[in-house]
Write an enzyme that holds these catalytic residues in place. Structure first.
Site, PDB file in Angstrom:
ATOM      1  N   THR A 155      -4.759  10.481  -0.546  1.00  0.00           N
ATOM      2  CA  THR A 155      -6.179  10.194  -0.136  1.00  0.00           C
ATOM      3  C   THR A 155      -6.997  11.119   0.792  1.00  0.00           C
ATOM      4  O   THR A 155      -5.836  11.902   1.475  1.00  0.00           O
ATOM      5  CB  THR A 155      -6.269   8.832   0.457  1.00  0.00           C
ATOM      6  OG1 THR A 155      -5.327   8.879   1.401  1.00  0.00           O
ATOM      7  CG2 THR A 155      -5.955   7.709  -0.690  1.00  0.00           C
TER       8      THR A 155
ATOM      9  N   TYR B 166     -15.732   5.152   7.033  1.00  0.00           N
ATOM     10  CA  TYR B 166     -14.495   5.689   6.362  1.00  0.00           C
ATOM     11  C   TYR B 166     -14.873   5.444   5.062  1.00  0.00           C
ATOM     12  O   TYR B 166     -15.078   4.239   4.508  1.00  0.00           O
ATOM     13  CB  TYR B 166     -13.331   5.146   6.845  1.00  0.00           C
ATOM     14  CG  TYR B 166     -11.887   5.522   6.176  1.00  0.00           C
ATOM     15  CD1 TYR B 166     -11.225   6.200   6.865  1.00  0.00           C
ATOM     16  CD2 TYR B 166     -11.455   5.132   4.961  1.00  0.00           C
ATOM     17  CE1 TYR B 166     -10.109   6.287   6.267  1.00  0.00           C
ATOM     18  CE2 TYR B 166     -10.676   5.537   4.253  1.00  0.00           C
ATOM     19  CZ  TYR B 166      -9.572   6.228   4.787  1.00  0.00           C
ATOM     20  OH  TYR B 166      -8.610   6.547   4.425  1.00  0.00           O
TER      21      TYR B 166
ATOM     22  N   HIS C 114       0.857  -1.168   0.055  1.00  0.00           N
ATOM     23  CA  HIS C 114       0.178  -0.188  -0.054  1.00  0.00           C
ATOM     24  C   HIS C 114       0.960   1.308  -0.025  1.00  0.00           C
ATOM     25  O   HIS C 114       0.238   2.221  -0.186  1.00  0.00           O
ATOM     26  CB  HIS C 114      -0.870   0.002   1.358  1.00  0.00           C
ATOM     27  CG  HIS C 114      -2.154   0.719   0.868  1.00  0.00           C
ATOM     28  ND1 HIS C 114      -2.262   2.001   0.348  1.00  0.00           N
ATOM     29  CD2 HIS C 114      -3.436   0.458   1.219  1.00  0.00           C
ATOM     30  CE1 HIS C 114      -3.565   2.119   0.297  1.00  0.00           C
ATOM     31  NE2 HIS C 114      -4.438   1.455   0.790  1.00  0.00           N
TER      32      HIS C 114
END
Length: 772
Positions: free
Chosen positions: A594, A581, A467
Site C-alpha cells: 500500500t 488518509y 491485517h
C-alpha cells in the site's frame, strides 16, 4: 471394538503355527488415498514452478528452439557460430563415429537449451521494462501519446499467453526510491492547507534542514537496500507497523467483511457454514494450483497479484505459514473443536460439512474451566498474551490444542446471535452487525488467525481479518469468491440445507482439551479488549440516491467525488480540514502493498471553501474539476511509486537503526490521521449477475478509527447506483459521532451535524449539484 480395530492399519499375533498378520484394508486405503492427494499437489507445484519460471515463454517452446537448431545443422549451417563445436570438445567419449554423432546431437541440445534460457531472460527483461512504463496512467481520456500507442500492443504481445497467478512476479519492476527533494516538496504541499503561515514556515525550515543534512545520509542507506531487496518498503512495513505493535490488534488493526445486504441464502446456520467452508477451501485449492487470474488493470495490462494463504499467528510477532491444513478450528458456546474437512484425500461435500457442524451445535457438553473466554488473550495487549503463552501453552495438552487452532486452515465461529438488516430497525441493526464482526464478544474470535469466519444463528455470515498477512483487496477477492460460490454455484435445497450426500461413518468433530490453571486468568486481557470494544461507535448505511453511473456522466472519477465529499462532510462537522488518509495499492511493483494518498489538497480545500461561502455555480464547478483532477493525479503518483509516506517511513526506520534523531521525521510520523479512508474494490463482477439477481449486493467491510478523535470511513461502490459506507469513531471523543444524529437548535436555526448518514448524504448531494 470395531472402531478401535479400524484405528490401526495392522496387528499381529504369534501362534504355534507362526505369525498371524491381520491387515485393516480400510485404514491402508485411507493412507494410500491421502498419499495420492499429497503427491498430486507436489507434482502440480513442480509443474506450476516450471511454467512460472519460463514465463512469458512456455516449456514447449524449448522443443521449437531445439528443432530449429537441429534443422539448420542438417542443412550444413552452424547457427551457433562455433559454440556447438566448443561444447562438443568438452564432452567425453569421442572414440567412434556413432559416438561422435551422438555428441553432436547432445551439444546441439545443450546449445538449444542455453539459447532458450537466454531468450527467456531477454523476454522477461523486455516485459519488466514495459511494465516500468507508467506514463499511460497520467494521460487524459482520448489523448493517448504515440509512446503509449506503441506500448500497448507490445505488452499484449509479451503477455498473450495465459498466465498463472504468480507468473508476472519475476517480471514486475522493483519499487523505486523517490528523490528526497521530491518527497519533501510533495509533503510540504500536502500540509499547506492544514497549517497557518507561521506553522508552515516552521515546518518548511525543518524540512529544508533535514533535506540538506541528515536526509541525504539516510537516503544512501535506503538506496542500498533497494538494490538488494525486492521491495524496500514491504518487509519493514509488515514488521514495524503490524508485528511490532504492542497494543491490541482487535479494532486497531483487524478489519471485517460483511454478507449480502438484502439476501441471506439460507437461515440454517449449519448449512451456511457448510457452503462457506467449502467455498473457502475451493478458493484455497485455486490459489495452490494458481488457477486464479492475475489482476487485470485497465483491460489490457495484467499484473500478478500478491496472494498468500497464511495461517497467521502473531503471538510471537511472526507470520507462520502451514501448507495444506486438512482441518478448521471451530468455536461454539465457549468450546473449541477441530473439524477435519478432508477424508482419505477427498474434500468433504458441503452436506457432510453441514452434518459435522450440526453435530457441534447439538453437542451439550459445557466449556472447560477457563476455556470459554480464552480467545480474549488474542484481543488484548500483546505482551500479556506472549507471557501467558510461554508460561501455560508451551507444553502438554494446552500446546497441542493451541497448535490445532494455529495450524487450522482458518477459524470458524458459530455465533449464537442473529445479525443483519432485519427487524423493526434494519439500519440500526446494521450497526450492531458491524460491531459484532469487528470485535464480537472480545473472546469468541481468534484474532491472531489470518481470518475468522463468523456464521450467525440466522444464517448471516461475515469475517474478521488480521491485517499483517494481507491488505483488504486480497481478502475482498477471497470473500467475493466465497459469497458467489456459496449462493450461485453450491446452492441449497428447498428446505435450506446443503446439497450432496453424507457418508455415515464420518468421525465426530474432535473436542480440544485444555488444562487452564486457576491463576492463569484472562480477565486483564478481556478487560482491555472490552473497554476498546465498548468505545467503538460503528455506523453502516447504503447510499442509494445515485452512484458511479451518474458521477461518471460528469466525467469525474467516482473515487475523487467521494473523497472530496468526505472532506466536505468533515469540514461541515468540524469547521476545518484535517490530514486525510486514503489507501492506495502499489501492486504495479514486486511485493507491493500500500501507499498513502493524502486526499486533502490545496485544490480540494479551495473548492470546499468556495462551495460553503456561496460562490457562483460556475466557479464551484471550475474549482471542483481542478480538485478532482488533483486527486486523480495524487492517486496515480501513489500507485506508481511517487508517494510520500512510505518513503518517509523507511527513512525514519533507517534513522532509528543509525541511532540519530530527526525532528522533521519525528513530527511527520506523529501527525494524526483524523480522517482515515479506504475503498473496498469490487474485483470480480463477473461472479455476480446483478441484472437477474439485483438483491445480491455486497455490503463491503470496514475498520476501526485510526485517531482517538477521528473517523474511519470505508466505502464500496456497488454497481451503477449505490455506494455503501462504513463509518467508525470513538464514543470517548465528544467531537465525533458515527451514527445518525442530526439535531436542530430552533433558537439559533443552526444544524449540528457529525460525519454520519445525513452529513455524508448532504455532502454527496451538494457535490453532485456543483458537478453539474
Amino acid at each position: 471394538m470395531a472402531e478401535a480395530h479400524q484405528a490401526v492399519a495392522f496387528q499381529f499375533t504369534i501362534t504355534p503355527e507362526g505369525i498371524d498378520l491381520q491387515l485393516s484394508y480400510q485404514a491402508l486405503n485411507q493412507i494410500y488415498l491421502s498419499g495420492v492427494r499429497s503427491w498430486k499437489k507436489r507434482v502440480s507445484r513442480v509443474r506450476n514452478s516450471l511454467i512460472k519460471g519460463v514465463y512469458p515463454a512456455s516449456p514447449s517452446s524449448w522443443l521449437f528452439v531445439a528443432i530449429g537448431i537441429l534443422a539448420t545443422m542438417y542443412m550444413q549451417s552452424d547457427p551457433s557460430m562455433g559454440l556447438i563445436t566448443k561444447i562438443q570438445q568438452h564432452l567425453p567419449l569421442r572414440y567412434t563415429t556413432a559416438m561422435s554423432v551422438g555428441q553432436t546431437m547432445v551439444s546441439a541440445l545443450v546449445f538449444s537449451t542455453l539459447l532458450w534460457l537466454s531468450l527467456i531472460l531477454a523476454l522477461r527483461f523486455c516485459l519488466k521494462l514495459l511494465l516500468s512504463y507508467h506514463q499511460w496512467m497520467f494521460e487524459k481520456h482520448g489523448r493517448i501519446s504515440n509512446t503509449t500507442k506503441v506500448w500497448v500492443p507490445l505488452v499484449r504481445l509479451l503477455s498473450s499467453r495465459k498466465p498463472l497467478l504468480y507468473s508476472y512476479q519475476s517480471s514486475l519492476p522493483h519499487l523505486p526510491v523517490p528523490a528526497i527533494q521530491d518527497t519533501v516538496s510533495r509533503y510540504l504541499e500536502s500540509v499547506r492547507p492544514l497549517l497557518t503561515d507561521l506553522e508552515f514556515k516552521r515546518m518548511t525550515d525543518l524540512a529544508n534542514e533535514f533535506e540538506s543534512n541528515l536526509g541525504n545520509r539516510l537516503q544512501r542507506y535506503l538506496k542500498l537496500k533497494a538494490l538488494w531487496a525486492t521491495n524496500y518498503v514491504s518487509d519493514w512495513w509488515e514488521e514495524y507497523v503490524y508485528l511490532r505493535s504492542r497494543g491490541p490488534i482487535m479494532v486497531n488493526s483487524n478489519y471485517y467483511g460483511m454478507d449480502f445486504l438484502y439476501v441471506t441464502p439460507t437461515s440454517v446456520q449449519a448449512a451456511r457454514a457448510g457452503n462457506t467452508i467449502t467455498a473457502l477451501l475451493l478458493y484455497r485449492r485455486k490459489v495452490n494450483r494458481e488457477e486464479l487470474k492475475p489482476v487485470r488493470l485497465h483491460t489490457f495490462l495484467q499484473i500478478g497479484k500478491i496472494m498468500r494463504w497464511r495461517n497467521v499467528n502473531t503471538c510471537h510477532d511472526v507470520l507462520q505459514h502451514w501448507l495444506d491444513s486438512e482441518f478448521v478450528a471451530v468455536y461454539h458456546r465457549g468450546r473449541y473443536f477441530r473439524l477435519w474437512v478432508y477424508r482419505a484425500g477427498r474434500l468433504l461435500s458441503p452436506r457432510e460439512i453441514e452434518y459435522q457442524i450440526q453435530r457441534i451445535l447439538d453437542d451439550p457438553s459445557p466449556a472447560l474451566p477457563g476455556e470459554e473466554k480464552l480467545g480474549a488473550l488474542t484481543a488484548g495487549d500483546r505482551i500479556p498474551w506472549a507471557q501467558m503463552r510461554k508460561q501455560y501453552f508451551s507444553s502438554g495438552v494446552n500446546k497441542r490444542s493451541l497448535d490445532a487452532i494455529e495450524r487450522a486452515a482458518f477459524f470458524v465461529t458459530l455465533d449464537d446471535e442473529e445479525q443483519g438488516m432485519r427487524g423493526d430497525d434494519p439500519e440500526g441493526n446494521l450497526d450492531s452487525y458491524a460491531k459484532s464482526l469487528l470485535h464480537g464478544k472480545c473472546y469468541d474470535r481468534w484474532f491472531d488467525k489470518s481470518f475468522s469466519v463468523v456464521i450467525y444463528k440466522n444464517g448471516k455470515s461475515g469475517l474478521n481479518a488480521e491485517h499483517s498477512w494481507a491488505d483488504a483487496p486480497t481478502v475482498a477477492h477471497l470473500w467475493e469468491y466465497t459469497l458467489a460460490t456459496d449462493a450461485f454455484q453450491l446452492g441449497y435445497t428447498e428446505d435450506g440445507h446443503c446439497k450432496g450426500e453424507v457418508e455415515p461413518s464420518l468421525p465426530q468433530p474432535q473436542r480440544l482439551v485444555w488444562n487452564i490453571p486457576a491463576e492463569a486468568q484472562v480477565s486483564s486481557s478481556l478487560a482491555v479488549a472490552q473497554a476498546l470494544a465498548d468505545d467503538v461507535d460503528c455506523h453502516v448505511f447504503p447510499f442509494r440516491e445515485f452512484g458511479k453511473g451518474r458521477i461518471k456522466k460528469c466525467r469525474i472519477s467516482p473515487d475523487a467525488f467521494i473523497q472530496i465529499s468526505l472532506q466536505l462532510a468533515y469540514y461541515r462537522d468540524r469547521s476545518g480540514f484535517c490530514l486525510t488518509y486514503e489507501a492506495s495499492m502499489t501492486r504495479l511493483f514486486r511485493e507491493g502493498r500500500t501507499e498513502t494518498v493524502r486526499s486533502c489538497s490545496n485544490e480540494s480545500c479551495a473548492f470546499i471553501k468556495a462551495l460553503e461561502s456561496g460562490e457562483t455555480e460556475e466557479e464551484c464547478r471550475r474549482l471542483f474539476q481542478l480538485a478532482s483532477e488533483k486527486h486523480q493525479n495524487l492517486y496515480r503518483m501513489a500507485m506508481t511509486g511517487a508517494g510520500i509516506d512510505r518513503h518517509l517511513f523507511c527513512l525514519y526506520v533507517v534513522s532509528k537503526y543509525l541511532g540519530v534523531e530527526s525532528p522533521f521525521l519525528k513530527e511527520v510520523l506523529s501527525e494524526p490521521w483524523r480522517l482515515s479512508t479506504s475503498q473496498t474494490p469490487v474485483q470480480q463482477m463477473n461472479l455476480f449477475d446483478l441484472k437477474n439477481h439485483p438483491d445480491f449486493i455486497s455490503l463491503g467491510g470496514g475498520f476501526g478509527p485510526v485517531a482517538d478523535d477521528g473517523y474511519g470511513v470505508s466505502y464500496i461502490i456497488v454497481g451503477e447506483d449505490m455506494v455503501n459506507f462504513h463509518v467508525s469513531s470513538k464514543y470517548s471523543c465528544s467531537q465525533t459521532v458515527s451514527n445518525v444524529s442530526v439535531s436542530w437548535s430552533s433558537e439559533t436555526s443552526h444544524t449540528v451535524c457529525s460525519i454520519q448518514h445525513a452529513t455524508i448524504t448532504q455532502a454527496l448531494s451538494s457535490m453532485f449539484l456543483s458537478a453539474f
